[in-house]
Write a protein that holds these residues in place. Structure first.
Motif, PDB file in Angstrom:
ATOM      1  N   ALA A   1      -6.828   2.508  -0.737  1.00 53.54           N
ATOM      2  CA  ALA A   1      -6.242   1.659   0.525  1.00 53.54           C
ATOM      3  C   ALA A   1      -5.653   0.529  -0.115  1.00 53.54           C
ATOM      4  N   TYR A   2      -6.150  -0.299  -0.942  1.00 46.06           N
ATOM      5  CA  TYR A   2      -5.776  -1.334  -1.382  1.00 46.06           C
ATOM      6  C   TYR A   2      -4.351  -0.972  -2.335  1.00 46.06           C
ATOM      7  N   THR A   3      -4.473  -0.140  -3.046  1.00 47.79           N
ATOM      8  CA  THR A   3      -3.332   0.449  -3.801  1.00 47.79           C
ATOM      9  C   THR A   3      -2.002   0.850  -3.044  1.00 47.79           C
ATOM     10  N   VAL A   4      -2.480   1.392  -1.964  1.00 48.13           N
ATOM     11  CA  VAL A   4      -1.197   1.653  -0.780  1.00 48.13           C
ATOM     12  C   VAL A   4      -0.596   0.464  -0.332  1.00 48.13           C
ATOM     13  N   PHE A   5      -1.737  -0.448   0.078  1.00 47.11           N
ATOM     14  CA  PHE A   5      -1.197  -1.889   0.703  1.00 47.11           C
ATOM     15  C   PHE A   5      -0.363  -2.720  -0.662  1.00 47.11           C
ATOM     16  N   GLU A   6      -0.829  -2.595  -1.836  1.00 49.10           N
ATOM     17  CA  GLU A   6      -0.042  -3.425  -2.954  1.00 49.10           C
ATOM     18  C   GLU A   6       1.283  -2.765  -3.109  1.00 49.10           C
ATOM     19  N   THR A   7       1.316  -1.264  -2.979  1.00 46.50           N
ATOM     20  CA  THR A   7       2.532  -0.676  -3.289  1.00 46.50           C
ATOM     21  C   THR A   7       3.655  -1.012  -2.327  1.00 46.50           C
ATOM     22  N   SER A   8       3.219  -1.193  -0.981  1.00 45.52           N
ATOM     23  CA  SER A   8       3.896  -1.424   0.147  1.00 45.52           C
ATOM     24  C   SER A   8       4.559  -2.963   0.073  1.00 45.52           C
ATOM     25  N   TRP A   9       3.626  -3.785  -0.474  1.00 48.43           N
ATOM     26  CA  TRP A   9       3.966  -5.434  -0.654  1.00 48.43           C
ATOM     27  C   TRP A   9       4.797  -5.450  -1.551  1.00 48.43           C
ATOM     28  N   ILE A  10       4.601  -4.607  -2.841  1.00 45.71           N
ATOM     29  CA  ILE A  10       5.593  -4.918  -3.904  1.00 45.71           C
ATOM     30  C   ILE A  10       6.968  -4.314  -3.568  1.00 45.71           C
ATOM     31  N   GLN A  11       6.947  -3.239  -3.188  1.00 42.76           N
ATOM     32  CA  GLN A  11       8.298  -2.526  -2.693  1.00 42.76           C
ATOM     33  C   GLN A  11       8.698  -3.139  -1.438  1.00 42.76           C
ATOM     34  N   ASN A  12       8.214  -4.022  -0.621  1.00 44.01           N
ATOM     35  CA  ASN A  12       8.790  -4.439   0.536  1.00 44.01           C
ATOM     36  C   ASN A  12       9.122  -3.126   1.473  1.00 44.01           C
ATOM     37  N   SER A  13       8.101  -2.339   1.427  1.00 41.94           N
ATOM     38  CA  SER A  13       8.602  -1.096   2.261  1.00 41.94           C
ATOM     39  C   SER A  13       8.379  -1.394   3.690  1.00 41.94           C
ATOM     40  N   ARG A  14       9.259  -0.486   4.349  1.00 43.54           N
ATOM     41  CA  ARG A  14       9.376  -0.970   5.962  1.00 43.54           C
ATOM     42  C   ARG A  14       9.204   0.412   6.631  1.00 43.54           C
ATOM     43  N   SER A  15       8.753   0.486   7.831  1.00 40.28           N
ATOM     44  CA  SER A  15       8.685   1.590   8.901  1.00 40.28           C
ATOM     45  C   SER A  15      10.112   1.953   8.832  1.00 40.28           C
ATOM     46  N   VAL A  16      10.242   3.326   9.357  1.00 42.31           N
ATOM     47  CA  VAL A  16      11.485   3.987   9.568  1.00 42.31           C
ATOM     48  C   VAL A  16      11.642   4.057  11.019  1.00 42.31           C
ATOM     49  N   THR A  17      11.114   3.308  11.841  1.00 37.17           N
ATOM     50  CA  THR A  17      11.406   2.966  13.307  1.00 37.17           C
ATOM     51  C   THR A  17      12.378   1.821  13.489  1.00 37.17           C
ATOM     52  N   THR A  18      12.765   1.872  14.856  1.00 37.80           N
ATOM     53  CA  THR A  18      13.796   0.720  15.088  1.00 37.80           C
ATOM     54  C   THR A  18      13.074  -0.769  14.655  1.00 37.80           C
ATOM     55  N   LEU A  19      11.938  -0.912  14.690  1.00 36.17           N
ATOM     56  CA  LEU A  19      11.329  -2.181  14.380  1.00 36.17           C
ATOM     57  C   LEU A  19      11.468  -2.415  12.912  1.00 36.17           C
ATOM     58  N   ALA A  20      11.342  -1.572  12.109  1.00 31.61           N
ATOM     59  CA  ALA A  20      11.559  -1.774  10.651  1.00 31.61           C
ATOM     60  C   ALA A  20      10.290  -2.661  10.052  1.00 31.61           C
ATOM     61  N   LEU A  21       9.025  -2.462  10.848  1.00 35.38           N
ATOM     62  CA  LEU A  21       7.826  -3.282  10.614  1.00 35.38           C
ATOM     63  C   LEU A  21       7.695  -3.197   9.136  1.00 35.38           C
TER      64      LEU A  21
END
Length: 156
Positions: free
Chosen positions: A58-78
């Protein structure tokens, strides 16, 4: 979905402390106390091992999203790191709680206090489950020890 994923991980510690985690106990209740205590410690250790691996991932998933600045594919782009951080934090809290419970259980096992180990790490007995259920019913009825039909203040 984000709230559900994060919220459930925060409830894991509560369920563990109140012994509400799911267990298959078909034979467990007929085993001698010393064997149940040993199995409880082994179960806690195996759960800690599994949750440790899951929390690391779970930490790896969080860290990857943080580094890549990943956003959701919804209209909010969270930013995905935000719900993933809450999810990871709930898992980390559970691992922390589980570690202390396992340590306490091992100390109790080594001291020979099997009854206390049963109270903190064993499955709920049928009597404990009945008491828990009736207590919940009483709370729903306004904390009254008497059934609603027997109360003089209510019309029938």
């Amino acid at each position: 979905g984000y709230v559900f994923a994060a919220g459930t991980t925060w409830a894991y510690s509560y369920a563990l402390i109140h012994r509400n985690n799911v267990r298959i106990d078909a034979l467990y209740n007929v085993l001698p106390l010393w064997l149940r205590a040993l199995l409880d410690v082994v179960a806690l250790a195996l759960l800690l091992l599994f949750m440790g691996v899951l929390t690391t991932q779970a930490y790896t998933v969080f860290e990857t999203s943080w580094i890549q600045n990943s956003r959701s594919v919804t209209t909010l782009a969270l930013p995905l790191w935000l719900p993933q951080l809450l999810w990871f934090a709930g898992l980390a809290l559970f691992v922390f709680t589980l570690s202390f419970l396992l340590l306490y259980a091992v100390v109790l096992l080594l001291r020979g206090d099997l009854a206390q180990l049963q109270r903190i790490a064993g499955t709920l007995s049928v009597q404990e489950e009945v008491e828990e259920s009736t207590q919940g019913i009483r709370e729903l009825e306004g904390r009254s020890p008497t059934p609603p039909s027997a109360r003089p203040d209510q019309e029938r």
